[in-house]
Scaffold this active site. Structure first.
Site, PDB file in Angstrom:
ATOM      1  N   LYS A   1      24.873 -43.633-128.045  1.00 52.50           N
ATOM      2  CA  LYS A   1      24.744 -44.350-129.318  1.00 52.50           C
ATOM      3  C   LYS A   1      25.985 -45.213-129.514  1.00 52.50           C
ATOM      4  O   LYS A   1      27.043 -44.733-129.902  1.00 52.50           O
ATOM      5  CB  LYS A   1      24.577 -43.387-130.489  1.00 52.50           C
TER       6      LYS A   1
ATOM      7  N   ASP B   1      39.273 -44.451-120.816  1.00 52.67           N
ATOM      8  CA  ASP B   1      39.792 -45.759-120.439  1.00 52.67           C
ATOM      9  C   ASP B   1      41.314 -45.788-120.412  1.00 52.67           C
ATOM     10  O   ASP B   1      41.918 -46.544-119.639  1.00 52.67           O
ATOM     11  CB  ASP B   1      39.277 -46.829-121.411  1.00 52.67           C
TER      12      ASP B   1
ATOM     13  N   SER C   1      27.861 -41.065-130.453  1.00 46.79           N
ATOM     14  CA  SER C   1      28.453 -41.916-131.470  1.00 46.79           C
ATOM     15  C   SER C   1      29.970 -41.771-131.566  1.00 46.79           C
ATOM     16  O   SER C   1      30.686 -42.110-130.627  1.00 46.79           O
ATOM     17  CB  SER C   1      27.770 -41.632-132.816  1.00 46.79           C
TER      18      SER C   1
END
Length: 536
Positions: free
Chosen positions: A341, A327, A316
């Site tokens: 999640k 990224d 999460s």
């Protein structure tokens, strides 16, 4: 009450209940309170009804079944109990994370996100009717008992979990500090159930801990994301910089077994290291559920290398941080595949003290990836293994410097450039290259042994400083055994940080690495590849 009037009232209630789940809320959090009340829900319900055809046949079925239960069930049941049960069933069946919370359950949720509660310290979710452990919380009865991510809890105090709701099972595990609790769990690789006896404790989660791994190299552990995590991160960075007596050369950010928590805390932590662009975007069905969290200028490490450790228990909000740093190419992600999640829950409090916890959106990493049910794939995969001190095997037991009449090292060649002295620029690098790497005839063992001797020296020197900093870190026991000697992931992360720091220094000087250094990097890469193959 007249049956017709009762039926009419139940239809009205059913309409309100049925349309509640269409409500969105622009206060985004992962298991964190938002803001709403009964009036706002009813207004949104009225607006929604104008554009939707009411499912009258299903509502009639609901009323008919409720009437039959009231008339024919073996025991008397109140209207409130039946309607509460209907609310629970309607929301709980949507997905593993949505739930209707009665006043007591909502209070428990509020307490858990504040970082202090009584229980055993474990994050769970429902899986096939049983409780699946997402991760134990650091320094709690659950972690000390050896509970692991992926464990399935099948009995609590000899009562079967099958048939319980997740809220009820979590409530059963919580209780007064000092009280006893027994758990029966199933674990992959074990033929028989495991029986554990624990003592509940006052769970006060210090979500951020830190200490120095080696001179200039810091370690920060985030066990979960709470309202105080961002502040704790700032304190940890300041403490590490003070210990380093200057800028940090690199940081290991440990997010293993971090089950997530408050979304805004994850955004704040990511923003400490990402200087521009998107951190995370959120998209749901409702127009007001679409939002992008942008980074503000600045990097609190000034570009120093970072390694983020992850595993199956990283979930999460912790995956949001991992995805943002990956990224943005700001950090190397190391470990195993994360939990996966990729949804956001909004908690909407109601006037009667109850609340609706509803999955309102999915989140996406800066590149547009959804990690729902897939997780973050690490840049470098590590097998979950334990390390032990290397034993001397082979070699001569002495080095060139020990031989009688050995020539002395007179320094670099006259007129040689800075590249000739690269190995002497950092204290940690010089200790790596100066502690008898020729003692072992196996190239991979040379790399391990050399790094360990350097790491041990760095950790031993910083152990007292970390303890005196009063960060409450149980990962560094009073026995003085450094974390890099017992945690394979931290050991490899520190070695990678040192390599990245060396490469950055070479690029800054405009000098190419010497040939021996390139060979060492090649050996290290081979070692990582073999470790991954052994784990797969």
């Amino acid at each position: 009450m007249d049956p017709k009037l009762r039926g009419a009232s139940l239809i009205v209630l059913g309409v309100i209940v049925g349309t509640v789940i269409t409500i969105g809320e622009n206060s985004f959090a992962d298991s964190a309170p938002g803001a709403a009340d009964v009036q706002s829900l009813q207004k949104a319900s009225d607006a929604s009804q104008a554009n939707q055809k009411l499912p009258l046949s299903e509502l009639r079925k609901f009323v008919a079944i409720m009437h039959q239960v009231k008339q024919g069930y073996v025991e008397k049941v109140s209207d409130k109990t039946l309607l509460d049960n209907a609310l629970h069933g309607m929301v709980d069946r949507l997905d593993p994370h949505s739930a209707y919370l009665d006043p007591d359950q909502y209070k428990q949720l509020t307490v858990s996100t504040s970082g202090q509660f009584g229980g055993i310290g474990v994050k769970v979710q429902m899986e096939n009717g049983y409780l699946q452990v997402i991760s134990p919380i650091d320094d709690t009865p659950a972690s000390r008992a050896g509970i692991q991510p992926g464990d399935m809890i099948i009995r609590i105090d000899d009562k079967p979990v099958k048939g319980m709701s997740m809220i009820d099972s979590v409530h059963a595990m919580r209780g007064k500090p000092g009280s006893k609790i027994s758990l029966t769990i199933l674990r992959d690789g074990h033929d028989k159930p495991i029986h554990l006896h624990l003592q509940r404790a006052d769970i006060q989660v210090a979500s951020v801990k830190s200490h120095m791994l080696a001179p200039g190299y810091g370690y920060i552990r985030i066990s979960q994301f709470t309202d105080g995590t961002a502040k704790g991160m700032n304190k940890a960075l300041a403490h590490l910089k003070k210990q380093a007596d200057g800028p940090l050369k690199g940081v290991v950010l440990d997010l293993r077994n971090n089950p997530g928590g408050v979304l805004n805390a994850a955004v704040d932590v990511s923003n400490d290291f990402v200087g521009s662009g998107t951190i995370v975007s959120i998209q749901g069905r409702a127009a007001d559920t679409e939002h992008k969290f942008k980074a503000t200028a600045g990097d609190k490490l000034n570009g120093a290398p970072m390694v983020v450790l992850v595993n199956q228990g990283t979930a999460s909000a912790a995956e949001i941080v991992s995805g943002a740093l990956q990224d943005d190419h700001r950090a190397v992600i190391m470990g195993t595949q994360t939990f996966g999640k990729g949804s956001v829950q909004t908690v909407l409090p109601l006037n009667d003290g109850s609340a609706l916890k509803l999955t309102t959106a999915r989140y996406y990493t800066p590149s547009g990836r959804s990690i729902q049910a897939e997780g973050i794939t690490p840049d470098i995969k590590l097998a979950p293994v334990k390390i032990t001190p290397a034993q001397a095997s082979g070699g001569f037991g002495y080095t060139e410097a020990d031989l009688p009449g050995a020539l002395k090292n007179t320094g670099a060649e006259a007129g040689a450039g800075p590249a000739a002295n690269n190995a002497n620029n950092d204290a940690d690098n010089s200790s790596d290259t100066g502690k008898g790497k020729g003692n072992d005839s196996k190239p991979e063992s040379q790399s391990d042994t050399g790094a360990k001797s350097s790491d041990t020296g760095g950790d031993a020197a910083s152990t007292h400083a970390a303890d005196s900093g009063n960060h409450g870190n149980a990962d560094q026991p009073h026995s003085g055994k450094p974390l890099v000697e017992k945690d394979y992931g931290v050991y490899e992360a520190l070695n990678l940080l040192k390599g990245l720091n060396t490469l950055n220094q070479n690029q800054t000087r405009g000098a190419k690495p010497s040939r021996p250094m390139a060979g060492q990097a090649h050996n290290s890469a081979q070692h990582d590849g073999k470790a991954t193959a052994a784990g797969s």
